[in-house]
Enzyme design. Structure first.
Site, PDB file in Angstrom:
ATOM      1  N   CYS A  85       0.707  -1.224  -0.034  1.00 58.70           N
ATOM      2  CA  CYS A  85       0.018   0.118  -0.068  1.00 58.70           C
ATOM      3  C   CYS A  85       0.995   1.103   0.046  1.00 58.70           C
ATOM      4  CB  CYS A  85      -0.947  -0.025   1.235  1.00 58.70           C
ATOM      5  SG  CYS A  85      -2.407   0.997   0.826  1.00 58.70           S
ATOM      6  N   HIS A 202      -3.495  -5.422   1.090  1.00 59.18           N
ATOM      7  CA  HIS A 202      -2.722  -5.851   2.289  1.00 59.18           C
ATOM      8  C   HIS A 202      -2.690  -7.171   2.712  1.00 59.18           C
ATOM      9  CE1 HIS A 202      -2.330  -1.699   4.099  1.00 59.18           C
ATOM     10  NE2 HIS A 202      -3.541  -1.360   3.157  1.00 59.18           N
ATOM     11  N   GLU A 204      -1.050  -8.468   5.210  1.00 58.68           N
ATOM     12  CA  GLU A 204      -0.838  -8.710   6.517  1.00 58.68           C
ATOM     13  C   GLU A 204      -2.246  -8.794   7.370  1.00 58.68           C
ATOM     14  OE1 GLU A 204      -1.207  -4.177   6.073  1.00 58.68           O
ATOM     15  OE2 GLU A 204      -0.413  -5.971   4.901  1.00 58.68           O
TER      16      GLU A 204
END
Length: 225
Positions: A85, A202, A204
């Site tokens: 990002c 993302h 994560e």
């Protein structure tokens, strides 16, 4: 492997990245950009957020921080580096990868799950998947539209450096499945080395099972395991 998660003023996904890597058994630590990279680092994450408030252009100011010279040098030595990002914006602004990320076609901040088609399965970032697999990973950005010149895009495709494309749940790459207007539905690309990658979604945020949603992003971070 010890992974440095580089924290800039305005980063807000650094703790998420550390927690996801810890879950995968990877030793990760947050590194404040002014402190430079520790000598024993074997991997680097440029996390999401709003470094320097996204002033000038998203990622442009952080890309000029002294630590990024160390990140580029580490990347040239084969150290795995991923930008996520805002980290992808920093990576492209600093020359780690081609192209740029700019304002979404909708001109709105978009936070939603998207589907990605794995374009290559022979890289550290995609070894957990098969080519053509469809994974679900969230996005959260206002400037995620991938832009690149026609000539550079042709080179990117010819060199097989597109890592992920936005697609529908069945793997079809369509305009309707493109959340931000990215050129060629590109969601993630490789640098000159396959150990360097940037992507807007993302991983994560799609790693921890206790979040109660997709864990498809774990395969991307498995590159550090």
């Amino acid at each position: 492997m010890t992974v440095a998660v580089v924290q800039f003023g305005g980063s807000n996904c650094d703790r998420d990245a550390v927690r996801a890597l810890d879950h995968l058994g990877v030793d990760a630590e947050r590194v404040w950009h002014e402190d430079g990279l520790p000598a024993d680092i074997e991997g680097i994450v440029l996390p999401g957020g709003f470094s320097y408030g996204d002033y000038l252009r998203a990622g442009a100011m952080a890309a000029r921080a002294p630590i990024m010279a160390e990140v580029r040098a580490a990347a040239e030595e084969g150290v795995p580096v991923i930008g996520v990002c805002n980290g992808a914006q920093i990576g492209s602004e600093s020359g780690l990868t081609p192209g740029a990320f700019t304002t979404n076609a909708s001109a709105r901040f978009q936070c939603e799950p998207v589907h990605l088609r794995v374009e290559r399965a022979d890289t550290p970032w995609t070894a957990a998947y098969d080519e053509g697999d469809v994974i679900e990973v969230p996005i959260a950005h206002g400037e995620g539209r991938f832009e690149i010149s026609e000539a550079a895009h042709a080179d990117l495709v010819a060199d097989d450096r597109v890592l992920f494309r936005y697609c529908d749940a069945d793997g079809n790459v369509t305009d309707a499945a493109n959340p931000n207007g990215s050129t060629d539905n590109v969601a993630g690309v490789l640098g000159e080395r396959e150990t360097v990658a940037v992507l807007m979604p993302h991983p994560e945020r799609a790693t921890l099972p206790d979040l109660g949603r997709s864990t498809d992003g774990a395969g991307i971070l498995d590159a550090f395991a």
